[in-house]
Design an enzyme around this catalytic site. Structure first.
Site, short mmCIF file in Angstrom:
data_model
loop_
_atom_site.label_atom_id
_atom_site.label_comp_id
_atom_site.label_asym_id
_atom_site.label_seq_id
_atom_site.Cartn_x
_atom_site.Cartn_y
_atom_site.Cartn_z
N ASP A 64 -1.50 -2.12 -3.93
CA ASP A 64 -2.42 -1.50 -3.54
C ASP A 64 -2.68 -0.41 -3.23
O ASP A 64 -1.94 0.56 -2.81
CB ASP A 64 -2.51 -2.58 -1.56
N HIS A 65 -4.41 0.26 -3.44
CA HIS A 65 -5.00 1.49 -4.17
C HIS A 65 -3.93 2.63 -4.17
O HIS A 65 -2.75 3.94 -3.90
CB HIS A 65 -5.02 1.70 -2.20
N ASP A 76 -5.24 -7.51 5.35
CA ASP A 76 -3.85 -6.49 5.72
C ASP A 76 -3.90 -6.12 7.39
O ASP A 76 -3.15 -7.37 8.37
CB ASP A 76 -4.07 -5.10 5.73
N SER A 82 0.73 -1.18 0.19
CA SER A 82 0.27 -0.32 0.15
C SER A 82 0.85 1.22 -0.58
O SER A 82 1.92 1.26 -0.35
CB SER A 82 -0.96 -0.04 1.34
N ASN A 116 -8.42 -9.38 -0.12
CA ASN A 116 -7.20 -8.99 0.26
C ASN A 116 -7.16 -8.48 2.33
O ASN A 116 -8.44 -8.91 2.61
CB ASN A 116 -7.35 -6.99 0.95
N SER A 136 -10.47 -8.19 6.90
CA SER A 136 -9.57 -8.92 8.78
C SER A 136 -11.04 -8.76 9.28
O SER A 136 -11.95 -7.94 8.34
CB SER A 136 -8.92 -8.22 8.59
N HIS A 194 -11.69 -1.39 5.56
CA HIS A 194 -10.61 -0.97 6.33
C HIS A 194 -10.16 -1.65 7.47
O HIS A 194 -10.49 -0.78 8.16
CB HIS A 194 -9.42 -0.66 5.53
N GLY A 195 -9.19 -1.92 8.88
CA GLY A 195 -8.72 -2.29 9.61
C GLY A 195 -9.79 -2.99 10.50
O GLY A 195 -10.02 -4.22 10.16
N ASP A 221 -7.30 3.61 -7.53
CA ASP A 221 -8.05 3.27 -7.62
C ASP A 221 -8.54 4.82 -6.71
O ASP A 221 -8.43 5.74 -6.45
CB ASP A 221 -7.80 3.77 -5.17
#
Ligand code: 13P
Length: 299
Positions: free
Chosen positions: A97-98, A247, A65, A245, A226, A195-196, A119
């Site tokens: 990524d992105h 992370d 990223s 994906n 995730s 994300h996160g 993106d």
């Protein structure tokens, strides 16, 4: 399976084990599974991903990223991933990524990435199509795959932050037009993941996912995976998600072990005794994901 080379390397006469995302996704389509795309930002995590892929005999995407490139440096990431790919026997894709703009994507292409994401989801549809198409026009002749994004995925992926109100789900009809007009190889969709770390349990809009797939017929990408329950991931894969994906779950596994080891051995002065076990913990978390995605045993 031995190493595969991309068209690009073949033309250049260089034998490099990295493959394009398109090659890996074509097989995933045939097999009805998703390939794991794992974010890296240091040597231990690159090694954890590579070892997991080798142990599970899984094709793998190692991705970087904005934050990873800033932290480790573009050249370090490329060298680490190449070294990793050369030491294992399964197909490895090096993916941006992105990617934020054309210039950055060009840098990644020159450095040897075999797949890039552009993106453009922060732009209105027309502009997103224009920016993404430009990237496809440069990348395709080089044998490099392109992932686009339509709809906004919530949360923070390193430097890129999208909050709840701003985020909106992918519209299936717009997706159909986006794919037809850009020619992307894969499409990242916003269907309820973020994300996160999740606050509650994520709820995926499977009907939307199904409709997007029916209208686009291309491999779909699930970001922010995730913390999404295994069953939801399996269902998304059954509906056409071909790249998942991850992370945060790697970071959590890695750091939990770092904390444990530091607590256990407060006098330790050798970072390897802390980072080595953390690398193994990350590797095991990745292996588990590979089995859930269905890519284990496919290389
Ligand atoms: P997570 O951090 O939620 O796993 O998301 C990763 C991601 O989608 C990278 O693009």
């Amino acid at each position: 399976m031995g190493f595969i080379t991309t068209d690009l390397d073949f033309k250049r006469g260089i034998r490099m084990p990295l493959v394009s995302l398109r090659e890996v996704l074509e097989r995933a389509e045939e097999g009805g599974y998703a390939v794991g795309a794992f974010n890296c930002n240091n040597m231990e995590i690159v090694q954890a991903i590579a070892e997991a892929a080798e142990m599970e005999r899984a094709p793998v995407v190692i991705q970087a990223s904005q934050g990873a490139l800033k932290y480790a440096g573009l050249n370090y990431i490329v060298s680490l991933v190449r070294a990793a790919a050369e030491s294992i026997r399964v197909p490895v894709v090096l993916h941006l990524d992105h990617g934020t703009d054309r210039e950055q994507v060009l840098k990644a292409l020159r450095a040897g990435f075999t797949s890039v994401m552009i993106d453009g989801s922060k732009y209105p549809l027309e502009e997103n199509i224009a920016v993404t198409r430009q990237v496809v026009e440069v990348a395709r002749p080089m044998g490099v795959s392109v992932e686009g994004e339509l709809g906004r995925i919530m949360g923070t992926e390193d430097n890129i932050q999208v909050d709840g109100q701003e985020a909106f789900f992918t519209d299936p009809e717009e997706a159909q037009r986006f794919v037809a007009e850009t020619g992307v190889d894969a499409l990242a969709v916003a269907v309820g993941t973020a994300h996160g770390v999740y606050k509650g349990e994520p709820r995926l809009d499977f009907d939307r996912l199904k409709r997007i797939r029916e209208l686009t017929r291309i491999p779909l990408v699930l970001h922010g995976s995730s913390g999404v329950p295994d069953e939801a991931i399996r269902r998304a894969v059954s509906l056409g998600v071909r790249k998942v994906n991850i992370d945060t779950d790697i970071r959590l596994a890695f750091l939990q072990k770092v904390r444990e080891e530091l607590d256990r051995r407060p006098e330790e002065i050798d970072p390897r005794r802390i980072l080595g076990p953390a690398r193994e913990a990350a590797r095991e978390a990745i292996r588990y994901k590979m089995r859930v995605f269905g890519c284990a045993g496919r290389a």
